[in-house]
Design a protein around this motif. Sequence first.
Motif, PDB file in Angstrom:
ATOM      1  N   TYR A 189       0.832  -1.201   0.000  1.00 27.70           N
ATOM      2  CA  TYR A 189       0.000   0.000   0.000  1.00 27.70           C
ATOM      3  C   TYR A 189       0.870   1.255   0.000  1.00 27.70           C
ATOM      4  CZ  TYR A 189      -3.323  -3.547   1.591  1.00 27.70           C
ATOM      5  OH  TYR A 189      -4.078  -4.686   1.709  1.00 27.70           O
ATOM      6  N   HIS A 190       0.602   2.113  -0.971  1.00 32.33           N
ATOM      7  CA  HIS A 190       1.370   3.355  -1.059  1.00 32.33           C
ATOM      8  C   HIS A 190       1.159   4.231   0.168  1.00 32.33           C
ATOM      9  CE1 HIS A 190       3.362   6.831  -2.651  1.00 32.33           C
ATOM     10  NE2 HIS A 190       2.256   7.548  -2.639  1.00 32.33           N
ATOM     11  N   TRP A 191      -0.078   4.206   0.703  1.00 32.88           N
ATOM     12  CA  TRP A 191      -0.368   5.053   1.864  1.00 32.88           C
ATOM     13  C   TRP A 191       0.411   4.615   3.104  1.00 32.88           C
ATOM     14  CZ3 TRP A 191      -2.120   1.938   5.660  1.00 32.88           C
ATOM     15  CH2 TRP A 191      -2.831   0.794   5.308  1.00 32.88           C
ATOM     16  N   ALA A 192       0.950   3.363   3.089  1.00 35.54           N
ATOM     17  CA  ALA A 192       1.711   2.867   4.242  1.00 35.54           C
ATOM     18  C   ALA A 192       3.178   3.273   4.201  1.00 35.54           C
ATOM     19  CB  ALA A 192       1.591   1.340   4.322  1.00 35.54           C
ATOM     20  N   HIS A 193       3.610   3.913   3.095  1.00 35.01           N
ATOM     21  CA  HIS A 193       4.996   4.381   3.025  1.00 35.01           C
ATOM     22  C   HIS A 193       5.201   5.529   3.999  1.00 35.01           C
ATOM     23  CE1 HIS A 193       5.473   2.876  -1.404  1.00 35.01           C
ATOM     24  NE2 HIS A 193       5.224   1.908  -0.539  1.00 35.01           N
ATOM     25  N   PRO A 194       6.305   5.562   4.715  1.00 29.67           N
ATOM     26  CA  PRO A 194       6.580   6.686   5.619  1.00 29.67           C
ATOM     27  C   PRO A 194       6.610   8.012   4.842  1.00 29.67           C
ATOM     28  CG  PRO A 194       8.077   4.865   6.055  1.00 29.67           C
ATOM     29  CD  PRO A 194       7.349   4.518   4.793  1.00 29.67           C
ATOM     30  N   GLY A 195       5.840   8.968   5.301  1.00 35.29           N
ATOM     31  CA  GLY A 195       5.822  10.289   4.686  1.00 35.29           C
ATOM     32  C   GLY A 195       5.029  10.399   3.400  1.00 35.29           C
TER      33      GLY A 195
END
Length: 231
Positions: A102-108
């Motif tokens: 999930y892209h939204w789980a990438h830090p920042g």
Amino acid sequence: MEDQVKIPRLLYIVSGLLVLLGSVAVVLAFRLDGTRAWANLLLNNVYFVSLAGGALLFLSIQRVTHSGWSAGFLRVPEAMAAFLPVSAVLFLLMIPGLPSLYHWAHPGAAEHDALLAHKAPYLNQGFWIARMAFYFLLWNLMFFLLRRVSLREDRDGGMAWFRKGEHLAKITIFLFIITFSFAMIDWVMSIDAHWYSTIFAIRNFVAAFHHASIVIAFIVLIMHTRGYFPF
């Protein structure tokens, strides 16, 4: 006493070999391409939890509708729904791979994306894990209660356990449809947080019921050829 299903020795051997082959494939997948490995693990988990959850829904619908035609083989969807605790473990193992899925789980990630920032109160790892845990706790509780009622009904007879099972089934249908819809949004639709569909969740729980019904029929037919369910 119920007839116990006798599993052929060859099936045990083949199943064991497939488990071994699958384990080797998983190890190789993570060594060669971790991102694709996490994606395939998610696909596998969603597929089998859909079959188990669909079987739970099938089981509940039979009780609510007082269906007599399915009474003789309800142990089949019960056995399928018994996979839900295993599904819970497999999803817990998937937590380290959330940033790969999930892209939204990438830090920042939300710092440079207005839409992700807007959805951050819902789409974040902590809340995602909490929701996932809640879904599985609820589904397993509903299954445990329905299974307990089913066994007591067979043992004690009478209508009291039948009515309890019907009441539990009504609650299960209501809770499962809502939570499974949210689970599909969390686990699948949020892979692309910029895309949404108002019918996606409905389509998935209907598909889960549909596919589980097919597998139930398939298992019943196979067992019939082996002498079970003579009726």
